[in-house]
Scaffold this motif. Structure first.
Motif, PDB file in Angstrom:
ATOM      1  N   SER A   1     -36.936 -15.053 -19.927  1.00  0.00           N
ATOM      2  CA  SER A   1     -38.304 -14.502 -19.951  1.00  0.00           C
ATOM      3  C   SER A   1     -39.348 -15.608 -20.059  1.00  0.00           C
ATOM      4  N   PRO A   2     -39.837 -16.126 -18.939  1.00  0.00           N
ATOM      5  CA  PRO A   2     -40.846 -17.176 -19.013  1.00  0.00           C
ATOM      6  C   PRO A   2     -42.126 -16.661 -19.669  1.00  0.00           C
ATOM      7  N   LEU A   3     -42.721 -17.519 -20.506  1.00  0.00           N
ATOM      8  CA  LEU A   3     -43.993 -17.166 -21.158  1.00  0.00           C
ATOM      9  C   LEU A   3     -45.140 -17.705 -20.300  1.00  0.00           C
ATOM     10  N   VAL A   4     -46.017 -16.788 -19.858  1.00  0.00           N
ATOM     11  CA  VAL A   4     -47.094 -17.156 -18.932  1.00  0.00           C
ATOM     12  C   VAL A   4     -48.442 -16.936 -19.601  1.00  0.00           C
ATOM     13  N   ASP A   5     -49.256 -18.007 -19.672  1.00  0.00           N
ATOM     14  CA  ASP A   5     -50.626 -17.838 -20.157  1.00  0.00           C
ATOM     15  C   ASP A   5     -51.513 -17.500 -18.967  1.00  0.00           C
ATOM     16  N   CYS A   6     -52.239 -16.383 -19.065  1.00  0.00           N
ATOM     17  CA  CYS A   6     -53.119 -15.945 -17.984  1.00  0.00           C
ATOM     18  C   CYS A   6     -54.561 -16.003 -18.473  1.00  0.00           C
ATOM     19  N   ILE A   7     -55.355 -16.858 -17.865  1.00  0.00           N
ATOM     20  CA  ILE A   7     -56.802 -16.849 -18.125  1.00  0.00           C
ATOM     21  C   ILE A   7     -57.387 -16.088 -16.945  1.00  0.00           C
ATOM     22  N   THR A   8     -57.882 -14.893 -17.208  1.00  0.00           N
ATOM     23  CA  THR A   8     -58.091 -13.965 -16.102  1.00  0.00           C
ATOM     24  C   THR A   8     -59.308 -13.078 -16.322  1.00  0.00           C
ATOM     25  N   ASN A   9     -59.387 -12.010 -15.543  1.00  0.00           N
ATOM     26  CA  ASN A   9     -60.586 -11.161 -15.584  1.00  0.00           C
ATOM     27  C   ASN A   9     -60.330  -9.880 -16.359  1.00  0.00           C
ATOM     28  N   ALA A  10     -61.432  -9.294 -16.851  1.00  0.00           N
ATOM     29  CA  ALA A  10     -61.328  -8.100 -17.690  1.00  0.00           C
ATOM     30  C   ALA A  10     -60.927  -6.865 -16.897  1.00  0.00           C
ATOM     31  N   VAL A  11     -61.100  -6.909 -15.565  1.00  0.00           N
ATOM     32  CA  VAL A  11     -60.817  -5.717 -14.764  1.00  0.00           C
ATOM     33  C   VAL A  11     -59.313  -5.422 -14.743  1.00  0.00           C
ATOM     34  N   THR A  12     -58.514  -6.466 -14.547  1.00  0.00           N
ATOM     35  CA  THR A  12     -57.083  -6.227 -14.307  1.00  0.00           C
ATOM     36  C   THR A  12     -56.171  -6.863 -15.364  1.00  0.00           C
ATOM     37  N   ILE A  13     -56.747  -7.295 -16.471  1.00  0.00           N
ATOM     38  CA  ILE A  13     -55.942  -8.037 -17.449  1.00  0.00           C
ATOM     39  C   ILE A  13     -54.757  -7.208 -17.977  1.00  0.00           C
ATOM     40  N   GLU A  14     -54.992  -5.919 -18.169  1.00  0.00           N
ATOM     41  CA  GLU A  14     -53.908  -5.084 -18.710  1.00  0.00           C
ATOM     42  C   GLU A  14     -52.809  -4.865 -17.664  1.00  0.00           C
ATOM     43  N   SER A  15     -53.223  -4.646 -16.418  1.00  0.00           N
ATOM     44  CA  SER A  15     -52.213  -4.464 -15.354  1.00  0.00           C
ATOM     45  C   SER A  15     -51.364  -5.714 -15.217  1.00  0.00           C
ATOM     46  N   MET A  16     -52.025  -6.866 -15.326  1.00  0.00           N
ATOM     47  CA  MET A  16     -51.319  -8.137 -15.159  1.00  0.00           C
ATOM     48  C   MET A  16     -50.306  -8.352 -16.295  1.00  0.00           C
ATOM     49  N   ALA A  17     -50.759  -8.106 -17.538  1.00  0.00           N
ATOM     50  CA  ALA A  17     -49.853  -8.286 -18.689  1.00  0.00           C
ATOM     51  C   ALA A  17     -48.650  -7.345 -18.554  1.00  0.00           C
ATOM     52  N   ASN A  18     -48.908  -6.099 -18.173  1.00  0.00           N
ATOM     53  CA  ASN A  18     -47.791  -5.162 -18.037  1.00  0.00           C
ATOM     54  C   ASN A  18     -46.873  -5.530 -16.879  1.00  0.00           C
ATOM     55  N   ALA A  19     -47.445  -5.976 -15.770  1.00  0.00           N
ATOM     56  CA  ALA A  19     -46.599  -6.361 -14.621  1.00  0.00           C
ATOM     57  C   ALA A  19     -45.628  -7.463 -15.040  1.00  0.00           C
ATOM     58  N   LEU A  20     -46.111  -8.417 -15.831  1.00  0.00           N
ATOM     59  CA  LEU A  20     -45.216  -9.490 -16.305  1.00  0.00           C
ATOM     60  C   LEU A  20     -44.108  -8.910 -17.174  1.00  0.00           C
ATOM     61  N   LEU A  21     -44.477  -8.003 -18.060  1.00  0.00           N
ATOM     62  CA  LEU A  21     -43.452  -7.383 -18.916  1.00  0.00           C
ATOM     63  C   LEU A  21     -42.454  -6.571 -18.087  1.00  0.00           C
ATOM     64  N   TYR A  22     -42.946  -5.874 -17.047  1.00  0.00           N
ATOM     65  CA  TYR A  22     -42.043  -5.042 -16.234  1.00  0.00           C
ATOM     66  C   TYR A  22     -40.952  -5.880 -15.553  1.00  0.00           C
ATOM     67  N   ILE A  23     -41.295  -7.137 -15.198  1.00  0.00           N
ATOM     68  CA  ILE A  23     -40.241  -7.957 -14.550  1.00  0.00           C
ATOM     69  C   ILE A  23     -39.444  -8.761 -15.585  1.00  0.00           C
ATOM     70  N   ASN A  24     -39.737  -8.534 -16.873  1.00  0.00           N
ATOM     71  CA  ASN A  24     -39.011  -9.215 -17.966  1.00  0.00           C
ATOM     72  C   ASN A  24     -39.552 -10.615 -18.261  1.00  0.00           C
ATOM     73  N   ALA A  25     -40.808 -10.881 -17.863  1.00  0.00           N
ATOM     74  CA  ALA A  25     -41.500 -12.108 -18.294  1.00  0.00           C
ATOM     75  C   ALA A  25     -42.356 -11.751 -19.518  1.00  0.00           C
TER      76      ALA A  25
END
Ligand SMILES: Nc1ncnc2c1ncn2[C@@H]1O[C@H](COP(=O)(O)OP(=O)(O)O)[C@@H](O)[C@H]1O
Ligand SMILES: Cc1ncsc1CCOP(=O)(O)O
Ligand SMILES: [Mg+2]
Length: 280
Positions: free
Chosen positions: A22-46
């Motif tokens: 499970s690679p740990l990824v720091d995302c500096i990103t936008n408020a629009v999609t931040i939750e989708s992005m965090a969940n997408a990483l979790l869904y693939i086991n990152a």
């Protein structure tokens, strides 16, 4: 005849999904999609962390496996944060991805993208219109969205040539332009990817999620080209399965089904057989 993408990257396609760590990824990103992005990483086991305060970077960069820098929501603070993190990644040899969200829309984002390029990030990506503007070509993108006009065969050839010349100065960076056809250009070659469905242009965050998936695969140790090709193909195959399971056609349910497939598709042993694309 051009070589099939699954032959060029056979090993990476065969061994990457499902992720074995499970690679740990720091995302500096936008408020629009931040939750989708965090969940997408979790869904693939990152594992996601969305840390953007520069004071945290010295401690944080000893722990993370990869960094995602997304230009989708610029403020004075976030600009400083993106630039500081980009330099820190270069200094500490952490793999990084830059997502050019909105670069076709404003000079400020274009200028930040050019500054981030100086760190030689592993991957620079955007939709086809954003990447055209980034590469110094005329772009007809609107806001954060790509334009059909930038996707003609002539426009793709022109962009391929512009990116090829960028790879001479930035040989350690792979460039990805997304759309109906995805174009991947690096010092090692050029490839076109042909999966996905038009509905992917109808919900927000699809490109952002692809950027995060690429960062996760870099964090696992894939090469730049492998990470880009496998992440885009996987996401787009998820969308193809979702579209086939969504007879009513509503975009909200298509979105949910696409995200669902991120955690499911890899268990289907034959997903690589769905992959379309070739060397160009
Ligand atoms: N018309 C399309 N047909 C197939 N796939 C598409 C299409 N439009 C976008 N995609 C896919 O959706 C994802 C996001 O691409 P894009 O919409 O270009 O990015 P962004 O969301 O940053 O504007 C990519 O994986 C791309 O391949
Ligand atoms: C930052 C932002 N602003 C409006 S929609 C959006 C998200 C863009 O995400 P994507 O590039 O994946 O379409
Ligand atoms: Mg985008």
């Amino acid at each position: 005849m051009s070589q099939k993408i699954t032959e060029v990257f056979a090993q990476a396609f065969k061994t990457t999904f499902p992720l074995k760590s499970s690679p740990l990824v720091d995302c500096i990103t936008n408020a629009v999609t931040i939750e989708s992005m965090a969940n997408a990483l979790l869904y693939i086991n990152a594992k996601p962390i969305m840390a953007d305060v520069p004071e945290e970077f010295p401690e944080l960069f000893t722990q993370i496996d990869a960094l995602l820098l997304n230009l989708g929501h610029i403020s004075a603070e976030r600009k400083d944060s993106l630039l500081a993190a980009g330099s820190y990644a270069a200094e500490t040899h952490k793999p990084s991805v830059v997502d050019l969200v909105g670069v076709s829309a404003t000079q400020l984002r274009y200028d930040i993208s050019q500054q981030l390029l100086q760190n030689h990030p592993n991957v620079i990506k955007g939709n086809i219109s954003e990447v055209r503007r980034f590469a110094g070509l005329k772009s007809t993108g609107r806001g954060v969205d790509g334009s059909q006009l930038d996707q003609s065969a002539d426009a793709l050839s022109e962009l391929t040539a512009a990116l090829q010349s960028l790879t001479q100065q930035y040989p350690n960076t792979t460039f990805l332009a997304t759309g109906e056809t995805d174009l991947v250009v690096s010092a090692k070659g050029q490839w076109q990817l042909k999966n996905g469905v038009p509905q992917l242009d109808r919900f927000t965050g699809t490109g952002d999620i692809v950027g995060a998936l690429i960062a996760a695969l870099l964090g696992l140790g894939l090469t730049n080209d492998e990470a880009v090709v496998v992440a885009v193909s996987y996401f787009n195959c998820c969308a193809e399965v979702a579209a086939a399971q969504n007879p009513e056609g509503g975009i909200a349910s298509f979105r949910t089904k696409t995200l669902n497939q991120l955690s499911l598709l890899a268990d289907k042993t034959d997903w690589v057989e769905m992959v379309k694309g070739e060397a160009v």
